[in-house]
Design a protein around this motif. Structure first.
Motif, PDB file in Angstrom:
ATOM      1  N   GLU A   1      33.069  27.941  37.224  1.00  0.00           N
ATOM      2  CA  GLU A   1      32.758  27.328  36.708  1.00  0.00           C
ATOM      3  C   GLU A   1      33.139  25.581  36.885  1.00  0.00           C
ATOM      4  O   GLU A   1      32.332  24.560  37.030  1.00  0.00           O
ATOM      5  N   ARG A   2      34.320  25.169  37.599  1.00  0.00           N
ATOM      6  CA  ARG A   2      34.626  23.925  38.292  1.00  0.00           C
ATOM      7  C   ARG A   2      33.703  24.131  39.602  1.00  0.00           C
ATOM      8  O   ARG A   2      32.978  22.589  39.620  1.00  0.00           O
ATOM      9  N   LEU A   3      33.379  25.105  40.151  1.00  0.00           N
ATOM     10  CA  LEU A   3      32.033  24.445  41.112  1.00  0.00           C
ATOM     11  C   LEU A   3      30.791  24.275  41.286  1.00  0.00           C
ATOM     12  O   LEU A   3      30.420  23.342  41.687  1.00  0.00           O
ATOM     13  N   THR A   4      30.571  25.102  39.948  1.00  0.00           N
ATOM     14  CA  THR A   4      29.049  24.557  39.680  1.00  0.00           C
ATOM     15  C   THR A   4      29.291  23.549  38.565  1.00  0.00           C
ATOM     16  O   THR A   4      28.016  22.125  39.239  1.00  0.00           O
ATOM     17  N   ARG A   5      30.450  22.466  38.476  1.00  0.00           N
ATOM     18  CA  ARG A   5      30.382  21.392  37.859  1.00  0.00           C
ATOM     19  C   ARG A   5      30.553  20.216  39.464  1.00  0.00           C
ATOM     20  O   ARG A   5      29.720  19.408  39.609  1.00  0.00           O
ATOM     21  N   VAL A   6      31.042  20.274  40.352  1.00  0.00           N
ATOM     22  CA  VAL A   6      31.039  19.775  41.361  1.00  0.00           C
ATOM     23  C   VAL A   6      29.582  19.523  41.856  1.00  0.00           C
ATOM     24  O   VAL A   6      29.527  18.520  42.660  1.00  0.00           O
ATOM     25  N   GLN A   7      29.021  20.843  41.630  1.00  0.00           N
ATOM     26  CA  GLN A   7      28.029  21.205  42.212  1.00  0.00           C
ATOM     27  C   GLN A   7      26.453  20.282  41.711  1.00  0.00           C
ATOM     28  O   GLN A   7      25.893  18.803  42.013  1.00  0.00           O
ATOM     29  N   GLN A   8      27.040  19.755  40.415  1.00  0.00           N
ATOM     30  CA  GLN A   8      26.508  18.941  39.184  1.00  0.00           C
ATOM     31  C   GLN A   8      26.651  17.986  39.863  1.00  0.00           C
ATOM     32  O   GLN A   8      25.570  16.900  40.056  1.00  0.00           O
ATOM     33  N   VAL A   9      27.229  17.460  39.698  1.00  0.00           N
ATOM     34  CA  VAL A   9      27.888  15.426  40.358  1.00  0.00           C
ATOM     35  C   VAL A   9      27.828  15.046  41.346  1.00  0.00           C
ATOM     36  O   VAL A   9      26.443  14.098  42.404  1.00  0.00           O
ATOM     37  N   LEU A  10      28.062  16.397  42.846  1.00  0.00           N
ATOM     38  CA  LEU A  10      27.247  16.065  43.500  1.00  0.00           C
ATOM     39  C   LEU A  10      25.420  15.375  43.922  1.00  0.00           C
ATOM     40  O   LEU A  10      24.611  14.691  44.878  1.00  0.00           O
ATOM     41  N   ARG A  11      24.939  16.550  43.024  1.00  0.00           N
ATOM     42  CA  ARG A  11      22.993  16.412  43.303  1.00  0.00           C
ATOM     43  C   ARG A  11      23.178  14.999  42.103  1.00  0.00           C
ATOM     44  O   ARG A  11      22.260  14.588  42.651  1.00  0.00           O
ATOM     45  N   ARG A  12      23.812  14.531  40.610  1.00  0.00           N
ATOM     46  CA  ARG A  12      23.580  13.521  40.618  1.00  0.00           C
ATOM     47  C   ARG A  12      24.301  12.753  41.507  1.00  0.00           C
ATOM     48  O   ARG A  12      23.366  11.654  41.309  1.00  0.00           O
ATOM     49  N   LYS A  13      25.055  12.051  42.271  1.00  0.00           N
ATOM     50  CA  LYS A  13      25.637  11.158  43.245  1.00  0.00           C
ATOM     51  C   LYS A  13      23.756  11.520  44.726  1.00  0.00           C
ATOM     52  O   LYS A  13      24.148  10.267  45.554  1.00  0.00           O
ATOM     53  N   ARG A  14      23.244  12.828  44.396  1.00  0.00           N
ATOM     54  CA  ARG A  14      22.872  12.738  45.868  1.00  0.00           C
ATOM     55  C   ARG A  14      23.507  12.402  47.658  1.00  0.00           C
ATOM     56  O   ARG A  14      23.012  12.139  47.867  1.00  0.00           O
ATOM     57  N   LEU A  15      24.513  13.346  46.891  1.00  0.00           N
ATOM     58  CA  LEU A  15      24.987  13.899  47.613  1.00  0.00           C
ATOM     59  C   LEU A  15      25.378  15.725  48.186  1.00  0.00           C
ATOM     60  O   LEU A  15      24.762  16.480  47.604  1.00  0.00           O
ATOM     61  N   ASP A  16      24.491  16.191  49.874  1.00  0.00           N
ATOM     62  CA  ASP A  16      24.627  16.983  50.259  1.00  0.00           C
ATOM     63  C   ASP A  16      25.618  17.983  50.120  1.00  0.00           C
ATOM     64  O   ASP A  16      25.830  19.202  50.043  1.00  0.00           O
ATOM     65  N   ALA A  17      26.925  17.248  50.489  1.00  0.00           N
ATOM     66  CA  ALA A  17      28.484  18.215  50.389  1.00  0.00           C
ATOM     67  C   ALA A  17      28.945  17.706  50.378  1.00  0.00           C
ATOM     68  O   ALA A  17      29.456  16.194  50.613  1.00  0.00           O
ATOM     69  N   LEU A  18      30.204  17.923  49.865  1.00  0.00           N
ATOM     70  CA  LEU A  18      31.554  16.989  49.522  1.00  0.00           C
ATOM     71  C   LEU A  18      33.006  17.996  50.537  1.00  0.00           C
ATOM     72  O   LEU A  18      32.761  19.048  50.343  1.00  0.00           O
ATOM     73  N   LEU A  19      33.090  17.324  51.937  1.00  0.00           N
ATOM     74  CA  LEU A  19      34.690  17.524  52.473  1.00  0.00           C
ATOM     75  C   LEU A  19      35.284  17.439  51.471  1.00  0.00           C
ATOM     76  O   LEU A  19      36.409  16.444  50.957  1.00  0.00           O
TER      77      LEU A  19
END
Lengths: 368, 368
Positions: free
Chosen positions: A8-26
């Motif tokens: 669930e945590r990973l899913t939430r991070v990925q949602q945030v990344l897509r909303r911010k139009r970021l391809d990945a977070l380090l």
């Protein structure tokens, strides 16, 4: 960590990344790393990282580490693809970004060294990557706890109180601050904690006038006040509690001051609910002490607790954000008089929609 | 710290600053801070600094801290002007730079967060300051120890061995890795150390196959091999030693492997002298193990030790710099077999012009 919570945590991070139009977070911050992956290896300072997460907006997340930690990472983080670097993290990161078509890469500006940034920027320039400095992205998620986390925070608090009581019952004149602190930290480990969540504070008399007192070889005298501020880490989750009491019979001055601090703590706890700001809760507790004729404490009223012992949100005059249900915070007003001593009382609470749940059950000094 | 040593260090820093045409250096790295000022307050992570040094190329150096630490800083750092910040370090830094006419300010790129740099850069822009990212300036000085430091490193090693022996003599089947680690760390403090210089490693049998093993609740069985890697901090200076032995009578396989590691350590120690590179020493020890038919260890052969337990120089394939007299390094080859266990042996040595001086006297397992 439960697999579901992690997913669930990973899913939430990925949602945030897509909303911010970021391809990945380090992810470089070790508490964030453990929170998202379950991987427990600690950093030895920011210069000796035990690994990084690379979380793409879509698809499989990666855990980058060196060969010392590969086995541990694979065992602890089954949802992650573990990649081992031999020649530094950056070279592997470059390869993974290329392979996954990452064009815009976010990194944690609050836990990324300037010198590392210079190297990352050189790589990004070469590869046509856009870098995005992010601040507090995972910390904001961490502030709100899920059921699994709340259970662990309750257990951490219970264990902390059990350790406190077991040492409290042995305290007698002649013991030093350092001896008691050591006994507490030893008992924590014996009773199953990973260790203390911060350096245990044990302060007698005037030493307690320092909010961040360090235990000394001072011996306890009958009649001294004793301040103990302690916490432990249990299955990755921290506790934090302060109790102040007198070795022997308290005099009326002590009783009056103690009650004033207790009243401030209870006023603070009474003000905690979703929707109020940290500053409002801080103000209410602070004002209670001032109304009783005392000077206000120089520190904030409290802070969030989770995988880190100090995290979001802050209860302080600068805490402008509204509290939300599921946050866990300390409430810890104090009264400090350089020539006399100090009294601080601290409980942990879960923020609810209409109030809060106090995690602590220990009543030492609270029934004075 | 001796006042003379401190004065000399400051003088050397100021010479370097003038040579590089820098008006001042902002020191944020806590080991560098303690090395230059004697101020002992530790950071709680890079995000909770206990203070900064501002060292101008000429004139009085400043120690910037917050009110929790003012008294301690004044007591410990008499050569520094202690300035207290209430609203963050940056505002005070701006004021001091203006007052002292600083135009070019160096900062420690290897211990400065990217987000802090963004704020520093905004201030510099506003004030017409030029920033200079520096790397390793103080670390390079620290690598070469003066007589006072060598004395403390000797004492730190002696105390470490005393602690080791006192616990070693109590080890018996049934004890767990965690119990032994705890006993070691407790004994360190009882015998006068500030604490361990890193998390003590105690590993039995196959757990020793991990170079960075974490103590578990595994119970010692007669015949198990035991690896202990431990160090402490004594008056600010670190020690670091590894011993491996068998609980009971070692079999021939163990003896052969142990001797191969010992031979590699002795070959490494025999190669240490001013003028050789860290890579050469590493290669010689590594080759000794390979020649004996074993796989080479995945980590570097050793590292500098001083106020930090890992510092310059590095003895590793990447250690291209020449060793210099007065450096103190560990020599610690290891042999790791996942299904069997691991053996690592580690001594500390002072680099001399024509060889080196071994600081360790403990012979546990070395006479096997």
């Amino acid at each position: 960590m439960s697999r579901n919570a992690e997913l669930e945590r990973l899913t939430r991070v990925q949602q945030v990344l897509r909303r911010k139009r970021l391809d990945a977070l380090l992810v470089s911050q070790p508490d964030n790393r453990r929170y998202l992956s379950g991987y427990t290896a600690p950093d030895h300072g920011i210069q000796e990282s035990a690994g990084f997460l690379l979380i793409p907006a879509e698809g499989m997340p990666h855990l980058l580490t060196d060969s010392r930690f590969t086995l541990q990472a694979e065992a602890e983080s089954p949802l992650f693809q573990v990649d081992t670097y031999a020649k530094g993290m950056l070279q592997l990161l470059e390869k993974l970004c290329k392979k996954s078509g990452v064009r815009t890469l976010a990194f944690e500006s609050d836990y990324f060294l300037h010198s590392s940034f210079l190297r990352l920027a050189a790589m990004a320039e070469k590869r046509g990557l856009t870098l995005q400095a992010e601040s507090g992205l995972i910390e904001k998620m961490r502030a709100i706890k899920d059921e699994h986390e709340l259970r662990l925070l309750r257990q951490s608090t219970q264990l902390n109180e059990k350790v406190f009581q077991s040492v409290y019952n042995t305290i007698e004149p002649g013991m030093t601050e350092r001896e008691i602190a050591l006994a507490l930290e030893l008992t924590m480990r014996e009773m199953g904690a990973e260790g203390p969540s911060f350096d245990t504070i044990v302060a007698f008399g005037t030493n307690a006038a320092r909010p961040h007192a360090v235990p000394t070889d001072r011996e306890l005298q009958a009649g001294d006040l004793v301040l103990i501020d302690m916490g432990l880490v249990y299955q990755g989750y921290c506790s934090d509690m302060t109790r102040t009491f007198v070795a022997g019979k308290p005099d009326q001055t002590y009783i009056d001051r103690h009650r004033a601090v207790r009243k401030a703590m209870l006023a603070g706890i009474g003000a905690v609910r979703a929707g109020v700001t940290g500053a409002e809760v801080d103000r209410i507790a602070r004002q209670t002490l001032i109304d009783a004729g005392y000077e206000a404490f120089g520190h904030g009223l409290g802070h969030g607790v989770g995988v880190a012992v100090h995290e979001e949100p802050r209860l302080s005059p600068r805490g402008t954000k509204q509290l939300q249900a599921g946050m866990v915070v300390t409430v810890e007003p104090g009264l400090y008089l350089a020539d006399w001593g100090g009294i601080r009382l601290e409980n942990m609470v879960i923020v609810g929609e209409d109030g809060c749940e106090v995690l602590n059950q220990d009543t030492t000094g609270l029934d004075l």
